[in-house]
Scaffold this active site. Structure first.
Site, PDB file in Angstrom:
ATOM      1  N   HIS A   1       0.758  -1.168  -0.006  1.00  0.00           N
ATOM      2  CA  HIS A   1       0.043   0.088   0.091  1.00  0.00           C
ATOM      3  C   HIS A   1       1.065   1.212  -0.151  1.00  0.00           C
ATOM      4  CE1 HIS A   1      -3.220   2.711   0.925  1.00  0.00           C
ATOM      5  NE2 HIS A   1      -2.442   3.360   1.820  1.00  0.00           N
TER       6      HIS A   1
ATOM      7  N   ASP B   1     -14.950   3.109   7.671  1.00  0.00           N
ATOM      8  CA  ASP B   1     -13.953   4.341   7.133  1.00  0.00           C
ATOM      9  C   ASP B   1     -14.530   5.242   6.217  1.00  0.00           C
ATOM     10  OD1 ASP B   1     -11.379   5.388   7.034  1.00  0.00           O
ATOM     11  OD2 ASP B   1     -11.811   4.681   4.998  1.00  0.00           O
TER      12      ASP B   1
ATOM     13  N   ARG C   1     -14.444  13.200   8.837  1.00  0.00           N
ATOM     14  CA  ARG C   1     -13.412  13.907   9.204  1.00  0.00           C
ATOM     15  C   ARG C   1     -12.923  15.101   8.159  1.00  0.00           C
ATOM     16  NH1 ARG C   1      -9.512   9.049   8.675  1.00  0.00           N
ATOM     17  NH2 ARG C   1      -7.953  10.762   9.015  1.00  0.00           N
TER      18      ARG C   1
ATOM     19  N   SER D   1      -7.569   4.052   9.881  1.00  0.00           N
ATOM     20  CA  SER D   1      -8.103   4.193   8.434  1.00  0.00           C
ATOM     21  C   SER D   1      -7.530   3.288   7.541  1.00  0.00           C
ATOM     22  CB  SER D   1      -8.390   5.673   8.149  1.00  0.00           C
ATOM     23  OG  SER D   1      -8.687   5.777   6.818  1.00  0.00           O
TER      24      SER D   1
ATOM     25  N   LYS E   1      -8.544  -0.899   6.121  1.00  0.00           N
ATOM     26  CA  LYS E   1      -9.021  -1.300   4.789  1.00  0.00           C
ATOM     27  C   LYS E   1      -7.771  -2.338   4.244  1.00  0.00           C
ATOM     28  CE  LYS E   1      -8.879   3.234   3.966  1.00  0.00           C
ATOM     29  NZ  LYS E   1      -9.081   4.379   3.325  1.00  0.00           N
TER      30      LYS E   1
HETATM   31  N1  URA Z   1      -5.718   7.788   3.619  1.00  0.00           N
HETATM   32  C1  URA Z   1      -6.599   6.912   4.004  1.00  0.00           C
HETATM   33  O1  URA Z   1      -7.075   6.060   3.539  1.00  0.00           O
HETATM   34  N2  URA Z   1      -7.179   7.157   5.358  1.00  0.00           N
HETATM   35  C2  URA Z   1      -6.681   8.435   5.809  1.00  0.00           C
HETATM   36  O2  URA Z   1      -7.289   8.752   7.101  1.00  0.00           O
HETATM   37  C3  URA Z   1      -5.778   9.163   5.673  1.00  0.00           C
HETATM   38  C4  URA Z   1      -5.013   8.808   4.122  1.00  0.00           C
END
Ligand code: URA
Length: 434
Positions: free
Chosen positions: A82, A161, A168, A183, A187
């Site tokens: 990632h 999320d 947010r 977050s 994922k």
């Molecule tokens: N990328 C994400 O997936 N989440 C965040 O909070 C910040 C960057």
């Protein structure tokens, strides 16, 4: 349990229990807790932070708020990687085929680009016919047969999320370390692979602006991964200039093809070999770094990695003739060289400015529903450390829009040119394994 008590507890700087975090995530996803109460809690978390135990619990609760991918039908060790997002970041298109050509399994779900950073799915869609949405059954069969698939998200992963990130975004609470780490990691963990390599970028063009901030985020995410039973490692990489030379969808695919044929830019090649070596060690294919690097270099030299890309494109319905002959990718109507007004050495190339300019040229989207021009973008002619003369080309813009003069001025400003000789920075600054 009452949400208001949880808000007050965090507001006063106390540690939340597992039960309280469970209550808040479940209640928010179910719709029982309103946005205004969650906003207040997010602000309290931004102010007081969360300790590691709270952050791990939050990630675990988010991860189980929706579907979790079951990749057990794929034989062997599943690796994933990632990137926290950069400009010119076509790493997955090179690294994926590279590691798959050496026996690791990559069952990857990628995202789309937004703002100044690009997304792997958009880049893949510049190849005619390429499908980024395949059935679960096809996805599993493809990875079992050829070792690689890169697709869009299937199933409803981490709905917590989706709701939290949107909130947010409009409440000034994006920049909280535990919220960012949970977050991203919820994922990644929900995507179901056995190991995860995080490429945490820092610099002007990255989400994290400094090496220290990137290190803190990386260490938190690695700790979350280990706590939740997944081999998670991270590299901290430079985003004080775009990665490689090309920025823009088809332009980046062409650079990925060149790289897989053994003619890639130095920074991209180094990043892919080093990241690939870590992933192969995570998968247990190689025990040590040097043998993994040697094997990956061999895959670049003998065409195995390039052939793996062709196999993936073929399996996902893409026209392989574009991979064999990249001149088939359509070119933009205007291809204009941007010349330097000064002489010296390139000290920095503001990746944020380059990314935003590429977006304005048509290569990216400001809003999710915007359409992308696959042929648009910017190709750098110079990188940090290079010398430049007056009138020499800094970069070339590719666009189908007619009014690009002001963009050319911005692109010029992205190049910081100094009199003194400039040292080329390393692409990977640190490796965090535990
Ligand atoms: N990328 C994400 O997936 N989440 C965040 O909070 C910040 C960057």
């Amino acid at each position: 349990m009452r949400m208001v008590d949880i808000i007050i507890k965090k507001r006063d700087g106390h540690i939340l229990s597992k039960e309280e975090i469970h209550f808040f995530i479940k209640g928010y996803v179910d719709g029982a807790i309103p946005d205004y109460q969650v906003s207040a809690l997010l602000m309290a978390i931004l102010d007081h932070g969360m300790n590691m135990e709270e952050t791990v619990t939050l990630t675990d609760e988010m991860l189980h708020s929706g579907d979790v991918m079951d990749l057990s039908a794929i034989a062997g060790h599943k690796v994933d990687k990632h990137s926290t997002g950069g400009v010119g970041d076509k790493t997955s298109l090179v690294l994926g085929p590279l590691v798959a050509s050496r026996g690791a399994k990559l069952a990857k779900m990628s995202g789309r680009g937004l703002g100044h950073t690009g997304g792997t799915l958009d880049k893949m869609e510049s190849i005619p016919g390429m499908r980024i949405s395949v059935s679960n059954e096809h996805f599993i069969r493809q990875v079992n047969q050829i070792g690689i698939a890169i697709v869009g998200q299937t199933g409803l992963l981490v709905p917590a999320d989706k709701k939290l990130y949107a909130l947010r975004d409009v409440t000034g609470t994006v920049e909280s370390l535990p919220l960012i780490a949970s977050s991203i990691m919820s994922k990644k963990l929900a995507s179901g692979s056995d190991s995860i390599l995080l490429d945490v970028k820092f610099g002007q063009g990255a989400f994290m602006k400094t090496l220290d901030d990137a290190r803190e985020l990386a260490k938190t995410m690695v700790a979350i991964g280990h706590n939740l039973g997944r081999d998670t490692r991270a590299i901290l990489t430079d985003m004080d200039q775009p990665l490689g030379y090309a920025v823009g969808n088809a332009l980046e695919v062409k650079e990925a093809i060149d790289t897989l044929k053994g003619h890639g830019p130095k920074d991209l090649v180094e990043l892919c070999l080093e990241a690939g070596a870590i992933m192969l060690m995570q998968a247990g294919v190689y025990k040590d770094h040097d043998s993994a690097i040697k094997a990956l270099q061999e895959s670049l030299d003998n065409g195995d990695a390039f052939n793996k890309l062709k196999e993936m494109v073929d399996w996902q319905g893409g026209d392989v003739s574009y991979i064999e002959n990249p001149n088939k990718f359509p070119l933009a109507k205007h291809i204009v060289e941007v010349k330097s007004d000064v002489a010296g050495h390139i000290a920095r190339i503001d990746a944020l400015m380059i990314g935003e300019s590429a977006m304005r040229l048509g290569a990216g989207r400001e809003k999710l529903e915007d359409k992308i021009d696959m042929s648009a973008g910017i190709v750098l002619n110079k990188k940090i450390g290079d010398t430049i003369e007056v009138g020499e080309t800094l970069c070339t813009i590719h666009t189908n829009i007619e009014n690009y003069d002001s963009i050319i001025e911005d692109v010029k400003k992205a190049f910081i040119i100094k009199k003194e000789v400039v040292k080329v920075p390393p692409i990977i600054h640190e490796y965090i394994a535990k």
